[in-house]
Design a protein around this motif. Structure first.
Motif, mmCIF file in Angstrom:
data_model
loop_
_atom_site.group_PDB
_atom_site.id
_atom_site.type_symbol
_atom_site.label_atom_id
_atom_site.label_comp_id
_atom_site.label_asym_id
_atom_site.label_seq_id
_atom_site.Cartn_x
_atom_site.Cartn_y
_atom_site.Cartn_z
ATOM 1 N N SER A 285 0.830 -1.200 0.000
ATOM 2 C CA SER A 285 0.000 0.000 0.000
ATOM 3 C C SER A 285 0.868 1.255 0.000
ATOM 4 O O SER A 285 0.611 2.200 -0.745
ATOM 5 C CB SER A 285 -0.913 -0.013 1.218
ATOM 6 O OG SER A 285 -1.624 1.198 1.318
ATOM 7 N N ALA A 286 1.905 1.259 0.836
ATOM 8 C CA ALA A 286 2.794 2.422 0.894
ATOM 9 C C ALA A 286 3.522 2.619 -0.438
ATOM 10 O O ALA A 286 3.624 3.739 -0.938
ATOM 11 C CB ALA A 286 3.804 2.254 2.027
ATOM 12 N N CYS B 25 9.502 1.453 12.798
ATOM 13 C CA CYS B 25 8.476 1.791 11.807
ATOM 14 C C CYS B 25 8.537 0.900 10.569
ATOM 15 O O CYS B 25 7.870 1.171 9.577
ATOM 16 C CB CYS B 25 8.612 3.254 11.405
ATOM 17 S SG CYS B 25 8.562 4.394 12.797
ATOM 18 N N GLY B 26 9.362 -0.144 10.601
ATOM 19 C CA GLY B 26 9.475 -1.057 9.466
ATOM 20 C C GLY B 26 10.339 -0.540 8.337
ATOM 21 O O GLY B 26 10.348 -1.107 7.247
ATOM 22 N N ILE B 27 11.078 0.528 8.588
ATOM 23 C CA ILE B 27 11.924 1.129 7.547
ATOM 24 C C ILE B 27 13.367 1.251 8.033
ATOM 25 O O ILE B 27 14.118 2.109 7.583
ATOM 26 C CB ILE B 27 11.374 2.516 7.120
ATOM 27 C CG1 ILE B 27 11.138 3.410 8.339
ATOM 28 C CG2 ILE B 27 10.099 2.354 6.309
ATOM 29 C CD1 ILE B 27 10.699 4.824 8.029
ATOM 30 N N VAL C 255 11.404 7.538 1.617
ATOM 31 C CA VAL C 255 10.390 6.657 2.170
ATOM 32 C C VAL C 255 9.047 7.018 1.552
ATOM 33 O O VAL C 255 8.750 8.190 1.342
ATOM 34 C CB VAL C 255 10.317 6.831 3.713
ATOM 35 C CG1 VAL C 255 9.215 6.002 4.318
ATOM 36 C CG2 VAL C 255 11.657 6.511 4.351
ATOM 37 N N LYS C 256 8.234 6.015 1.254
ATOM 38 C CA LYS C 256 6.865 6.260 0.801
ATOM 39 C C LYS C 256 5.936 5.943 1.960
ATOM 40 O O LYS C 256 6.060 4.902 2.606
ATOM 41 C CB LYS C 256 6.538 5.412 -0.417
ATOM 42 C CG LYS C 256 7.243 5.903 -1.667
ATOM 43 C CD LYS C 256 6.725 5.214 -2.880
ATOM 44 C CE LYS C 256 6.306 6.276 -3.867
ATOM 45 N NZ LYS C 256 5.635 5.701 -5.032
ATOM 46 N N VAL C 257 5.003 6.862 2.236
ATOM 47 C CA VAL C 257 4.080 6.735 3.361
ATOM 48 C C VAL C 257 2.657 6.889 2.848
ATOM 49 O O VAL C 257 2.348 7.871 2.178
ATOM 50 C CB VAL C 257 4.369 7.810 4.437
ATOM 51 C CG1 VAL C 257 3.422 7.660 5.613
ATOM 52 C CG2 VAL C 257 5.810 7.756 4.885
ATOM 53 N N ALA D 266 4.667 2.533 5.941
ATOM 54 C CA ALA D 266 5.843 3.106 5.294
ATOM 55 C C ALA D 266 6.658 2.025 4.618
ATOM 56 O O ALA D 266 6.715 0.881 5.068
ATOM 57 C CB ALA D 266 6.702 3.841 6.318
ATOM 58 N N ALA D 267 7.308 2.411 3.521
ATOM 59 C CA ALA D 267 8.209 1.513 2.789
ATOM 60 C C ALA D 267 9.472 2.294 2.454
ATOM 61 O O ALA D 267 9.404 3.383 1.886
ATOM 62 C CB ALA D 267 7.542 1.001 1.518
#
Length: 153
Positions: free
Chosen positions: A27-28, A109-111, A137-139, A145-146
């Protein structure tokens, strides 16, 4: 139920579980807004995990809500980079934010990890150690976030 039907059902269920596991990252990456965050190094290349750069976000990672569980980091733009303005146990009403996990010690935050080829990992690590790097990062709108890349500023 015959064997083929059972195998097909198990395959479909496994694909569904994989989809659920990566839904936030997808999704991110697909719908997220691209932001840049300041980073600093944590770990060098680990021979047991491979070529990766472990990152700490300058104004995010050390924050905590003093409670374990979900935490939401509100972000605001300061020039070319985004900075954390607050951390809460409730999602903010507006503006971009990161959905993180607070373990009582630091926010995750997984990043925080970027896997790269060995030579590129060393180059990124040198840039991060030099204090002149930002994470791209894409949020998405739910705070998923990715990590896309790490670049020199």
């Amino acid at each position: 139920m015959n064997t083929r039907t059972r195998v097909a059902l198990v395959c479909v269920l496994n694909l569904g579980l994989v989809g659920i596991a990566v839904a936030g990252q997808l999704s991110a990456r697909i719908t997220g807004e691209e932001i840049r965050l300041r980073v600093e190094p944590v770990d060098p290349i680990d021979p047991f995990r491979g070529a990766y750069v472990d990152l700490s976000y300058t104004d995010i990672s050390r924050r905590t809500t003093k409670e374990t569980g979900d935490a939401y980091v509100s972000l605001t733009r300061r020039g070319p980079v985004w900075e954390a303005t607050s951390v809460s146990t409730d999602p903010p009403a507006e503006g971009p934010f990161l959905k993180c996990h607070d373990d009582g010690w630091r926010l995750s935050c997984g990043i925080e990890s970027l896997f790269l080829p060995q030579d590129r990992a060393r180059q990124i690590e040198a840039e991060v150690n030099g204090g002149d790097a930002v994470a791209v990062v894409k949020v998405d709108s739910r705070g998923n976030a990715a990590l896309v890349s790490v670049q020199a500023r």
